[in-house]
Design a protein around this motif. Structure first.
Motif, PDB file in Angstrom:
ATOM      1  N   LEU A  88       0.834  -1.208   0.000  1.00  0.00           N
ATOM      2  CA  LEU A  88       0.000   0.000   0.000  1.00  0.00           C
ATOM      3  C   LEU A  88       0.867   1.255   0.000  1.00  0.00           C
ATOM      4  O   LEU A  88       0.629   2.206  -0.759  1.00  0.00           O
ATOM      5  CB  LEU A  88      -0.904   0.018   1.238  1.00  0.00           C
ATOM      6  N   GLY A  89       1.871   1.255   0.883  1.00  0.00           N
ATOM      7  CA  GLY A  89       2.724   2.429   1.005  1.00  0.00           C
ATOM      8  C   GLY A  89       3.486   2.746  -0.268  1.00  0.00           C
ATOM      9  O   GLY A  89       3.599   3.913  -0.656  1.00  0.00           O
ATOM     10  N   LEU A  90       4.006   1.729  -0.930  1.00  0.00           N
ATOM     11  CA  LEU A  90       4.731   1.955  -2.177  1.00  0.00           C
ATOM     12  C   LEU A  90       3.841   2.583  -3.234  1.00  0.00           C
ATOM     13  O   LEU A  90       4.241   3.511  -3.949  1.00  0.00           O
ATOM     14  CB  LEU A  90       5.314   0.632  -2.692  1.00  0.00           C
ATOM     15  N   GLY A  91       2.606   2.077  -3.317  1.00  0.00           N
ATOM     16  CA  GLY A  91       1.676   2.643  -4.293  1.00  0.00           C
ATOM     17  C   GLY A  91       1.319   4.085  -3.989  1.00  0.00           C
ATOM     18  O   GLY A  91       1.224   4.924  -4.889  1.00  0.00           O
ATOM     19  N   LEU A  92       1.123   4.388  -2.705  1.00  0.00           N
ATOM     20  CA  LEU A  92       0.784   5.760  -2.316  1.00  0.00           C
ATOM     21  C   LEU A  92       1.937   6.722  -2.557  1.00  0.00           C
ATOM     22  O   LEU A  92       1.743   7.831  -3.061  1.00  0.00           O
ATOM     23  CB  LEU A  92       0.374   5.806  -0.837  1.00  0.00           C
TER      24      LEU A  92
END
Length: 198
Positions: A88-92
């Motif tokens: 999730l964090g990488l995508g955000l």
């Protein structure tokens, strides 16, 4: 061009996390699909949110709700939750970070390196966690601890008794222990156990 570059950086990062760190260690194919899907989905929505008047706070709130629903829908371990939120964090970061620069790349690399170290098999590898069902109803914690240390061949660091069944003469206990350096001791006859996580 900026959007394509952000997508390329994100795809490289999630591929490294999923195929370079997670799968070689855990070999769970269904979560590979989940990590890739959630990352690409978050990236796409974050890019859209970043290019419209919709606030980023609303988008992050929606992702939080979706992640809670996903995590409650299936039982996954704590280290898999960490990989899930890393995806999730990488995508955000890629989707809302604007033009990819050294800061964006550094933050993404920090997530991957953090999980690579935190989930490394050599880190605290003698520390174990198991849920055991014993064929004796223990009401004395000292006797239970002594029995567990003999059974497991290691030092018990903590234990939580989940159930004592006096009728069926059994005890259900969560135990955390330090395994012996040379390997685990043989189990005694009559032990029924379910391993939660090593």
């Amino acid at each position: 061009m900026t959007t394509l570059l952000a997508a390329a950086v994100d795809l490289a990062a999630i591929a490294l996390l999923t195929f370079g760190v997670y799968f070689p260690r855990h070999r769970r194919r269904d979560l590979v699909t989940a990590f890739l899907g959630i990352n690409i989905g978050v990236l796409a929505v974050a890019i859209v949110l970043g290019s419209t008047t919709v606030g980023a706070g609303l988008g992050l709130g929606l992702f939080g709700v979706l992640s809670i629903i996903r995590l409650r829908s299936d039982e996954i371990s704590q280290h898999e939750i960490a990989y899930y939120f890393a995806a999730l964090g990488l995508g955000l970061i890629a989707g809302l970070g604007g033009t990819p620069d050294s800061t964006t790349a550094g933050l993404m690399l920090l997530i991957i390196v953090g999980l690579w170290i935190g989930d490394h098999p050599a880190l605290f590898r003698r520390y174990r966690n198991q849920q055991l069902r014993l064929d004796v109803a223990y009401t004395d914690e000292d006797a239970l601890r002594t029995h567990l240390e003999t059974l497991l061949g290691g030092r018990v660091t903590s234990m939580v008794v989940r159930q004592v069944d006096m009728v069926n003469d059994s005890t259900l206990v969560d135990v955390r222990y330090v395994a012996p350096a040379a390997g685990r001791a043989p189990q005694e006859p009559g032990l029924r156990q379910r391993v939660n996580a090593a």
